[in-house]
Write a protein that holds these residues in place. Structure first.
Motif, PDB file in Angstrom:
ATOM      1  N   ASP A   6       0.856  -1.184   0.000  1.00 63.50           N
ATOM      2  CA  ASP A   6       0.000   0.000   0.000  1.00 63.50           C
ATOM      3  C   ASP A   6       0.887   1.226   0.000  1.00 63.50           C
ATOM      4  O   ASP A   6       1.880   1.285   0.744  1.00 63.50           O
ATOM      5  CB  ASP A   6      -0.879   0.046   1.254  1.00 63.50           C
ATOM      6  CG  ASP A   6      -1.923  -1.046   1.284  1.00 63.50           C
ATOM      7  OD1 ASP A   6      -2.685  -1.144   0.309  1.00 63.50           O
ATOM      8  OD2 ASP A   6      -1.971  -1.788   2.279  1.00 63.50           O
ATOM      9  N   TYR A   8       0.403   5.490   0.157  1.00 62.57           N
ATOM     10  CA  TYR A   8      -0.450   6.664   0.307  1.00 62.57           C
ATOM     11  C   TYR A   8       0.237   7.820  -0.396  1.00 62.57           C
ATOM     12  O   TYR A   8       1.400   8.132  -0.104  1.00 62.57           O
ATOM     13  CB  TYR A   8      -0.666   6.985   1.793  1.00 62.57           C
ATOM     14  CG  TYR A   8      -1.493   5.936   2.482  1.00 62.57           C
ATOM     15  CD1 TYR A   8      -2.864   6.085   2.622  1.00 62.57           C
ATOM     16  CD2 TYR A   8      -0.902   4.768   2.973  1.00 62.57           C
ATOM     17  CE1 TYR A   8      -3.634   5.110   3.238  1.00 62.57           C
ATOM     18  CE2 TYR A   8      -1.659   3.791   3.588  1.00 62.57           C
ATOM     19  CZ  TYR A   8      -3.023   3.966   3.720  1.00 62.57           C
ATOM     20  OH  TYR A   8      -3.777   3.002   4.319  1.00 62.57           O
ATOM     21  N   HIS A  33      -3.304   4.736  -2.650  1.00 62.58           N
ATOM     22  CA  HIS A  33      -4.359   5.437  -1.931  1.00 62.58           C
ATOM     23  C   HIS A  33      -4.078   6.933  -2.084  1.00 62.58           C
ATOM     24  O   HIS A  33      -3.218   7.479  -1.386  1.00 62.58           O
ATOM     25  CB  HIS A  33      -4.376   5.046  -0.449  1.00 62.58           C
ATOM     26  CG  HIS A  33      -4.490   3.576  -0.232  1.00 62.58           C
ATOM     27  ND1 HIS A  33      -5.704   2.910  -0.269  1.00 62.58           N
ATOM     28  CD2 HIS A  33      -3.542   2.632   0.015  1.00 62.58           C
ATOM     29  CE1 HIS A  33      -5.493   1.616  -0.028  1.00 62.58           C
ATOM     30  NE2 HIS A  33      -4.198   1.425   0.133  1.00 62.58           N
ATOM     31  N   LEU A  41      -8.322   9.736   3.343  1.00 58.79           N
ATOM     32  CA  LEU A  41      -7.196   8.800   3.342  1.00 58.79           C
ATOM     33  C   LEU A  41      -5.986   9.357   4.083  1.00 58.79           C
ATOM     34  O   LEU A  41      -5.166   8.599   4.595  1.00 58.79           O
ATOM     35  CB  LEU A  41      -6.812   8.428   1.911  1.00 58.79           C
ATOM     36  CG  LEU A  41      -7.831   7.564   1.176  1.00 58.79           C
ATOM     37  CD1 LEU A  41      -7.446   7.425  -0.290  1.00 58.79           C
ATOM     38  CD2 LEU A  41      -7.948   6.204   1.837  1.00 58.79           C
TER      39      LEU A  41
END
Length: 87
Positions: A6, A8, A33, A41
């Motif tokens: 993941d 961000y 994200h 987020l």
């Protein structure tokens, strides 16, 4: 460790672009994200990482850190080892 990466990010972030390019160059499948598209987020990222800067990278539950941390991990050879552990 779960088999996910993941990251961000936010729009117009050179550090985010650099991190994404590294992951792309290694053929890593990841979930981006983008907090520019969904501001909530950012709060999720801060809660998860304890940091407010973009990007923040996670390999499974392991918090790699930001772009500089990811690059340091790559130069040390540790990134490949962690990613191999996902297979």
């Amino acid at each position: 460790m779960s088999n996910t990466v993941d990251i961000y990010t936010r729009d117009y972030c050179g550090y985010c672009t650099r991190a994404l390019r590294l992951l792309d160059s290694k053929g890593v499948r990841y979930t981006e994200h983008n907090a520019s598209k969904d501001p909530s987020l950012r709060d999720v990222m801060i809660k998860r990482s304890g940091r407010q800067t973009f990007p923040q990278v996670f390999i499974g539950d392991f918090h790699v850190g930001g772009s500089d941390d990811l690059m340091t991990f790559e130069r040390s050879g540790k990134l490949d080892a962690v990613l191999q552990g996902m297979l």
